[in-house]
Structure formats: C-alpha cells, structure tokens
Scaffold this motif. Sequence first.
Motif, PDB file in Angstrom:
ATOM      1  N   ASN A 111       0.815  -1.212   0.000  1.00 52.06           N
ATOM      2  CA  ASN A 111       0.000   0.000   0.000  1.00 52.06           C
ATOM      3  C   ASN A 111       0.848   1.262   0.000  1.00 52.06           C
ATOM      4  OD1 ASN A 111      -2.417  -1.434   0.031  1.00 52.06           O
ATOM      5  ND2 ASN A 111      -2.480  -1.533   2.265  1.00 52.06           N
ATOM      6  N   TRP A 112       1.961   1.202   0.732  1.00 51.90           N
ATOM      7  CA  TRP A 112       2.865   2.356   0.777  1.00 51.90           C
ATOM      8  C   TRP A 112       3.478   2.616  -0.590  1.00 51.90           C
ATOM      9  CZ3 TRP A 112       8.414   2.252   0.479  1.00 51.90           C
ATOM     10  CH2 TRP A 112       9.003   3.497   0.678  1.00 51.90           C
ATOM     11  N   LEU A 113       3.854   1.525  -1.303  1.00 51.11           N
ATOM     12  CA  LEU A 113       4.449   1.697  -2.627  1.00 51.11           C
ATOM     13  C   LEU A 113       3.454   2.283  -3.629  1.00 51.11           C
ATOM     14  CD1 LEU A 113       6.450  -1.662  -2.955  1.00 51.11           C
ATOM     15  CD2 LEU A 113       7.407   0.633  -2.688  1.00 51.11           C
ATOM     16  N   GLN A 114       2.186   1.965  -3.465  1.00 50.07           N
ATOM     17  CA  GLN A 114       1.184   2.412  -4.433  1.00 50.07           C
ATOM     18  C   GLN A 114       0.457   3.692  -4.017  1.00 50.07           C
ATOM     19  OE1 GLN A 114      -1.083  -0.936  -6.452  1.00 50.07           O
ATOM     20  NE2 GLN A 114      -0.454  -1.924  -4.556  1.00 50.07           N
ATOM     21  N   THR A 115       0.832   4.236  -2.870  1.00 45.63           N
ATOM     22  CA  THR A 115       0.171   5.467  -2.429  1.00 45.63           C
ATOM     23  C   THR A 115       0.596   6.632  -3.317  1.00 45.63           C
ATOM     24  OG1 THR A 115       0.139   4.688  -0.142  1.00 45.63           O
ATOM     25  CG2 THR A 115      -0.140   7.064  -0.515  1.00 45.63           C
ATOM     26  N   PRO A 116      -0.346   7.286  -3.993  1.00 45.50           N
ATOM     27  CA  PRO A 116       0.015   8.403  -4.868  1.00 45.50           C
ATOM     28  C   PRO A 116       0.381   9.649  -4.067  1.00 45.50           C
ATOM     29  CG  PRO A 116      -2.360   8.180  -4.785  1.00 45.50           C
ATOM     30  CD  PRO A 116      -1.800   7.030  -3.993  1.00 45.50           C
ATOM     31  N   VAL A 117       1.068  10.561  -4.719  1.00 41.82           N
ATOM     32  CA  VAL A 117       1.392  11.849  -4.114  1.00 41.82           C
ATOM     33  C   VAL A 117       0.217  12.791  -4.363  1.00 41.82           C
ATOM     34  CG1 VAL A 117       2.970  13.816  -4.122  1.00 41.82           C
ATOM     35  CG2 VAL A 117       3.862  11.501  -4.458  1.00 41.82           C
ATOM     36  N   HIS A 118      -0.354  13.292  -3.301  1.00 39.48           N
ATOM     37  CA  HIS A 118      -1.546  14.150  -3.406  1.00 39.48           C
ATOM     38  C   HIS A 118      -1.166  15.588  -3.083  1.00 39.48           C
ATOM     39  CE1 HIS A 118      -5.653  15.551  -3.136  1.00 39.48           C
ATOM     40  NE2 HIS A 118      -5.424  15.980  -1.903  1.00 39.48           N
ATOM     41  N   PHE A 119      -1.506  16.481  -3.989  1.00 36.31           N
ATOM     42  CA  PHE A 119      -1.286  17.906  -3.776  1.00 36.31           C
ATOM     43  C   PHE A 119      -2.614  18.542  -3.353  1.00 36.31           C
ATOM     44  CE2 PHE A 119       2.159  16.717  -6.557  1.00 36.31           C
ATOM     45  CZ  PHE A 119       3.232  17.449  -6.079  1.00 36.31           C
ATOM     46  N   ALA A 120      -2.667  19.009  -2.123  1.00 39.76           N
ATOM     47  CA  ALA A 120      -3.889  19.639  -1.617  1.00 39.76           C
ATOM     48  C   ALA A 120      -4.103  20.977  -2.313  1.00 39.76           C
ATOM     49  CB  ALA A 120      -3.787  19.841  -0.103  1.00 39.76           C
ATOM     50  N   GLU A 121      -5.334  21.181  -2.781  1.00 39.00           N
ATOM     51  CA  GLU A 121      -5.652  22.430  -3.484  1.00 39.00           C
ATOM     52  C   GLU A 121      -5.836  23.563  -2.485  1.00 39.00           C
ATOM     53  OE1 GLU A 121      -7.973  21.701  -7.536  1.00 39.00           O
ATOM     54  OE2 GLU A 121      -9.071  20.965  -5.795  1.00 39.00           O
ATOM     55  N   ARG A 122      -5.231  24.687  -2.789  1.00 42.01           N
ATOM     56  CA  ARG A 122      -5.380  25.896  -1.998  1.00 42.01           C
ATOM     57  C   ARG A 122      -5.520  27.084  -2.935  1.00 42.01           C
ATOM     58  NH1 ARG A 122      -5.843  22.384   1.084  1.00 42.01           N
ATOM     59  NH2 ARG A 122      -4.908  22.102   3.147  1.00 42.01           N
ATOM     60  N   LYS A 123      -6.036  28.173  -2.407  1.00 44.37           N
ATOM     61  CA  LYS A 123      -6.147  29.402  -3.187  1.00 44.37           C
ATOM     62  C   LYS A 123      -5.567  30.549  -2.376  1.00 44.37           C
ATOM     63  CE  LYS A 123     -10.720  30.786  -1.528  1.00 44.37           C
ATOM     64  NZ  LYS A 123     -12.092  31.177  -1.902  1.00 44.37           N
ATOM     65  N   VAL A 124      -5.375  31.668  -3.025  1.00 36.21           N
ATOM     66  CA  VAL A 124      -4.899  32.873  -2.361  1.00 36.21           C
ATOM     67  C   VAL A 124      -6.068  33.836  -2.252  1.00 36.21           C
ATOM     68  CG1 VAL A 124      -3.279  34.801  -2.460  1.00 36.21           C
ATOM     69  CG2 VAL A 124      -2.580  32.545  -3.285  1.00 36.21           C
ATOM     70  N   ASP A 125      -6.389  34.258  -1.027  1.00 34.44           N
ATOM     71  CA  ASP A 125      -7.527  35.161  -0.850  1.00 34.44           C
ATOM     72  C   ASP A 125      -7.120  36.599  -1.147  1.00 34.44           C
ATOM     73  OD1 ASP A 125      -6.073  36.012   1.333  1.00 34.44           O
ATOM     74  OD2 ASP A 125      -7.267  34.913   2.801  1.00 34.44           O
ATOM     75  N   LYS A 126      -8.062  37.526  -0.948  1.00 30.41           N
ATOM     76  CA  LYS A 126      -7.822  38.923  -1.298  1.00 30.41           C
ATOM     77  C   LYS A 126      -6.728  39.564  -0.454  1.00 30.41           C
ATOM     78  CE  LYS A 126     -12.521  39.687  -2.990  1.00 30.41           C
ATOM     79  NZ  LYS A 126     -13.783  40.473  -2.843  1.00 30.41           N
ATOM     80  N   ARG A 127      -6.487  39.019   0.729  1.00 32.99           N
ATOM     81  CA  ARG A 127      -5.424  39.566   1.577  1.00 32.99           C
ATOM     82  C   ARG A 127      -4.064  38.982   1.255  1.00 32.99           C
ATOM     83  NH1 ARG A 127      -7.883  38.264   7.361  1.00 32.99           N
ATOM     84  NH2 ARG A 127      -8.076  36.274   6.259  1.00 32.99           N
ATOM     85  N   GLY A 128      -4.039  38.037   0.295  1.00 32.52           N
ATOM     86  CA  GLY A 128      -2.773  37.419  -0.077  1.00 32.52           C
ATOM     87  C   GLY A 128      -2.407  36.217   0.756  1.00 32.52           C
ATOM     88  N   ASP A 129      -3.339  35.729   1.581  1.00 29.83           N
ATOM     89  CA  ASP A 129      -3.078  34.575   2.440  1.00 29.83           C
ATOM     90  C   ASP A 129      -3.587  33.301   1.782  1.00 29.83           C
ATOM     91  OD1 ASP A 129      -2.060  36.307   4.356  1.00 29.83           O
ATOM     92  OD2 ASP A 129      -4.039  36.600   5.276  1.00 29.83           O
ATOM     93  N   GLU A 130      -3.028  32.188   2.203  1.00 25.48           N
ATOM     94  CA  GLU A 130      -3.470  30.888   1.706  1.00 25.48           C
ATOM     95  C   GLU A 130      -4.803  30.521   2.329  1.00 25.48           C
ATOM     96  OE1 GLU A 130      -1.939  26.563   2.717  1.00 25.48           O
ATOM     97  OE2 GLU A 130      -0.504  27.580   1.426  1.00 25.48           O
ATOM     98  N   ALA A 131      -5.724  29.978   1.525  1.00 21.57           N
ATOM     99  CA  ALA A 131      -7.059  29.650   2.019  1.00 21.57           C
ATOM    100  C   ALA A 131      -7.518  28.332   1.422  1.00 21.57           C
ATOM    101  CB  ALA A 131      -8.050  30.769   1.678  1.00 21.57           C
ATOM    102  N   GLU A 132      -8.505  27.710   2.092  1.00 25.19           N
ATOM    103  CA  GLU A 132      -9.062  26.455   1.619  1.00 25.19           C
ATOM    104  C   GLU A 132      -9.870  26.673   0.338  1.00 25.19           C
ATOM    105  OE1 GLU A 132      -8.738  23.402   2.823  1.00 25.19           O
ATOM    106  OE2 GLU A 132      -7.498  23.937   4.557  1.00 25.19           O
ATOM    107  N   VAL A 133      -9.950  25.626  -0.486  1.00 28.02           N
ATOM    108  CA  VAL A 133     -10.733  25.662  -1.721  1.00 28.02           C
ATOM    109  C   VAL A 133     -12.031  24.896  -1.480  1.00 28.02           C
ATOM    110  CG1 VAL A 133     -10.816  25.030  -4.154  1.00 28.02           C
ATOM    111  CG2 VAL A 133      -8.671  25.804  -3.149  1.00 28.02           C
ATOM    112  N   SER A 134     -13.159  25.566  -1.658  1.00 27.84           N
ATOM    113  CA  SER A 134     -14.459  24.947  -1.431  1.00 27.84           C
ATOM    114  C   SER A 134     -15.052  24.453  -2.747  1.00 27.84           C
ATOM    115  CB  SER A 134     -15.416  25.944  -0.783  1.00 27.84           C
ATOM    116  OG  SER A 134     -15.656  27.027  -1.670  1.00 27.84           O
TER     117      SER A 134
END
Length: 507
Positions: free
Chosen positions: A236-259
């Motif tokens: 399972n460890w060998l077949q576990t893919p690399v997952h890139f969590a999606e994020r966005k940049v809000d109006k203040r320039g900070d990292e925020a969750e993607v809904s």
Amino acid sequence: MRKIALVARREYMEHVRTKGFWIGVLAFPLILALSVVVPILLSETKQARTYAVIDHSGFVLQEVEKGILAEDLGIVLRDAAERYRDGGQTWERLPDAVRAAAKGYVSLDEAERPALVQDLAAGGDEVSAGLVEWWQQVSAEELEGLDLELSRSRYVRVEVPSGDDPPAMLNRMVNDGSLFAYFVIAPDPVASDEGCKYISLNLTDQDLRRWFADQVFQVVRARRIEQAGLDAETSNWLQTPVHFAERKVDKRGDEAEVSTVDRVQQWAVIPFVYLLWMAIFINAQTLMTNTVEEKSSRLIEVLLSALSPFELMAGKIAGTAAVGLTLVFTWVACVAVGVVIAPAALGDDVASIVGIASTPLYLWSFVFYFLAGFLLYACLLVGAGSLCNSLKDAQSLMLPLLVPLIVPLLTMIPITQDPNGTLARVMSYIPLFTPFVMMNRAAGSLPLWEYLATTVLLLLSIYFAVRGAGKVFRIGILMTGKPPRLGEVMRWLTAKEDISPAEREAD
C-alpha cells in the motif's frame, strides 16, 4: 424624443401583451430547471442492476462477496456512529444489531475501525453474527430508508441457473431483460485477465462493469502481493500516490481552503454566456424580421409621414431592447426563486452552487453586456433589414451577419479554462465578441483596466454602429425593387447625414 418613446412603447406592447411571449419566456427556465432536477430525481429511483457471475477461478467471487459486505457494513456503521453521537430518534430507530456493532465501532480510533469492519463481516462472534444475519434478511425498503449509497442498493447478484450450458441460459436472460448483465471470471485472473468477459445489451451504462471490475481487482491485487512476498502495508505504501492539496490565495494574499463553490464558480459563467447569446440572438433577429414585415406591408411609409427615419429606428431598437430586458429580468427572477427552492429540493450543496448565479457581479455584468451586445447587433440587423423587401431576402442576408454570434459559443470552454490567456484577451477587443467574452471571463481575476478598456471600445463601437445604421436605414427603408449592392451601401455610410447619396452623385 417623445416620438422615439412612442415608437418604443408600441414595439414593447406588441410583444409583452401577448400570451405567447410570456409562455415562451417562462417555458425556458422551466425546461432548464426540469433538465437539472428530473435527472437527479430519476437517478434516485433507478432500479438496481441485476447481474450474475460465472466464476471459473473458484475463489474470486467468494472474496468479492466478502469485500462487498465489508464495504457496505462500513458505510452503515459510519452513519450509525454519527447518529449515536447526535442521539435522538434517528439512533433509536436503528435495528438492535446495528446499534450493538456501532457502539463498538465508536469506541475505537479511526485507524482501528477498518479492521473491526472486516471482523464483523466475517461473522466470528455474537455481535458480528447478528449484524451479518440482519444484513442478509433486511429488505430493500428498509435499506432505502437509511438513505445511504450502498452497493446492495444499486447492484443485486442473482445465482447462475443450473444446467448444461449456463452461458446460453444467461444470454437468454439478458436478451429478454430479466438480467442486466453477467460476468465471466477467467480460471487464473491473477496471472492474466484473458477470458474475463462482461456481457450486456446496455453498453452505455458502465457503472456496474466498473464497480465489479474494481472489486475483482482488489482480490486479484491481494493475491499478487501475496505471491510476490510483499506484506500488505508495504504494498500500500508503494502504491500510495502523491496528493497535492488544493489551496487558493484570498484577497489579503493569504493561503485559504478551496471549497466546492470555488471549483464550480469558474464554470458558472457558461450558463450566463449561453443565456446572453440566446437573448441577443432572439431579440436582434426579431427586430430585423419586424422591420422587413413593416417595410413589405408599406406600414413604414405611414410611420415615416409622422416621424424621421432615425426616430423610427431608435424607437424600434429601444422598444425591442425593453422587451429583451423584460426577458432578462424574468430569468433573473426565476434564478432568485431557484435559490430559495433549491435547499429544500436538492440540498445545501446544490443551493450554494445555485447561489453563485445570484452574485451581483454576474447579474449586473449580464444586464450590461446584454444591453451593449444587443445594441451592437441590433444596429447591424435593423440596418440590414431596411435593405430587404421580403423575408426571403432577409434570410439570405441574415446568415453572414449572425456568423460572428457562433464564434463565442465555440470558444466558451477554452476561455473558461484560461480566462487570462491570449485567446481570451484578443477576442475581448473585438467588439462583436466583447460582450460574450468578457461575460465568460467574469469568473477570472481580471485587472480593472481591461474592464475599462473593453467597455470604452464597446461603447465607441455602438456609437459608430448607431450612426452607420441610421444612414443606411434612412435611405434603405424606402427603397423597393432589387436590394442595393455592397458598394452602394458603403457610399451611403460615407455620405453626409443631411443629403442622400443620390443627391451627392447629382452634384
């Protein structure tokens, strides 16, 4: 100005006071809503797919059944655990066997729960035996009351009929509709999938095939891992893919969750572009045909005895634009009603997506680009309509004028995917495409100067289109006989507004 208003009022009232107009206006959002709601409702009433399995391996089907049971029991226990934490009648209504297993499920850590589900599916002790017995005896109506996405609710396996030729018997069952499909598992699927088959008359609905193939793959994969001498954890460890969590940049320039709304918002403009296209196409085409009909019936001559050609043209455009705005605001009202109804009918997720359509950015952009696009195309079509003596002439002239309307439809998806790309930027500065392209780019982060530049260019184009259409309309509306050639029309456009081309040639 008063005469223009009178003509506009006449054009407006001729349309909106008819029942056919309102039937057509309200029919479109109704059909659109039904096209969204009906498939969702019908999917909930979709009958379970029946299937059979001919297993030549001797072990795959048995292991698959265990996996399906464990998967469904895991879903049931996760739902029961939520009801246990909430308490109340929803927990009390669960069967005793489910509640007994859920109490043990809740007491464990998240990492330990999958192993418990496997043990419960095996039926080793009194609790698991009671749960498996309930699962085997529970009715389809009771499962439906749980409101869960269970494999057993969607797919039902039937036994292979006994006889000398099971495939032939299953083929007859598939052919007469009593069986949706059947699978043939090869003697050694671990070594090769040669001989594995899926037989059905419905080859467009691939859900059953994909689901069962995935179940078989899990069994075959476990055997291959065992033969390779690897433990399951390492595999399972060998077949576990690399997952890139999606994020966005809000109006203040900070990292925020993607809904979910953020993901859908990019594509939410497509319905607006399509509705914008329809509104402009319908109303501009109506304006042209009305002009041709009034000219061919000599009504134009009566009207021109009381007002100037420009006043007549401006009134007709203003009246038809008011009809278009009535159409647009009626659709906006229908969207507002949909925002209110959607939570009760389709759930909060759909409601949040529908709510995107009510944002002021989209609504006011839609109204502005409708007016701008309509005025631009209306000038082209009303000028062209004044040159035609019959609807037949108008039809032959309408096609080249409406070809530019096709281009925005063909480029909707590429522009939505890259709203700040070269294609989107270039088309934004072509006035005939500007209303559609800028509406399509509304979901992107466009700089303010682009909005200002394209708006100024669009308004200038409308100004020159109005002047040009006025010159053509002033001369062409009273012409009869053979329509003028392109060269003659160009001379009209370059003529002074106080004299006609005929007078200029006489000089």
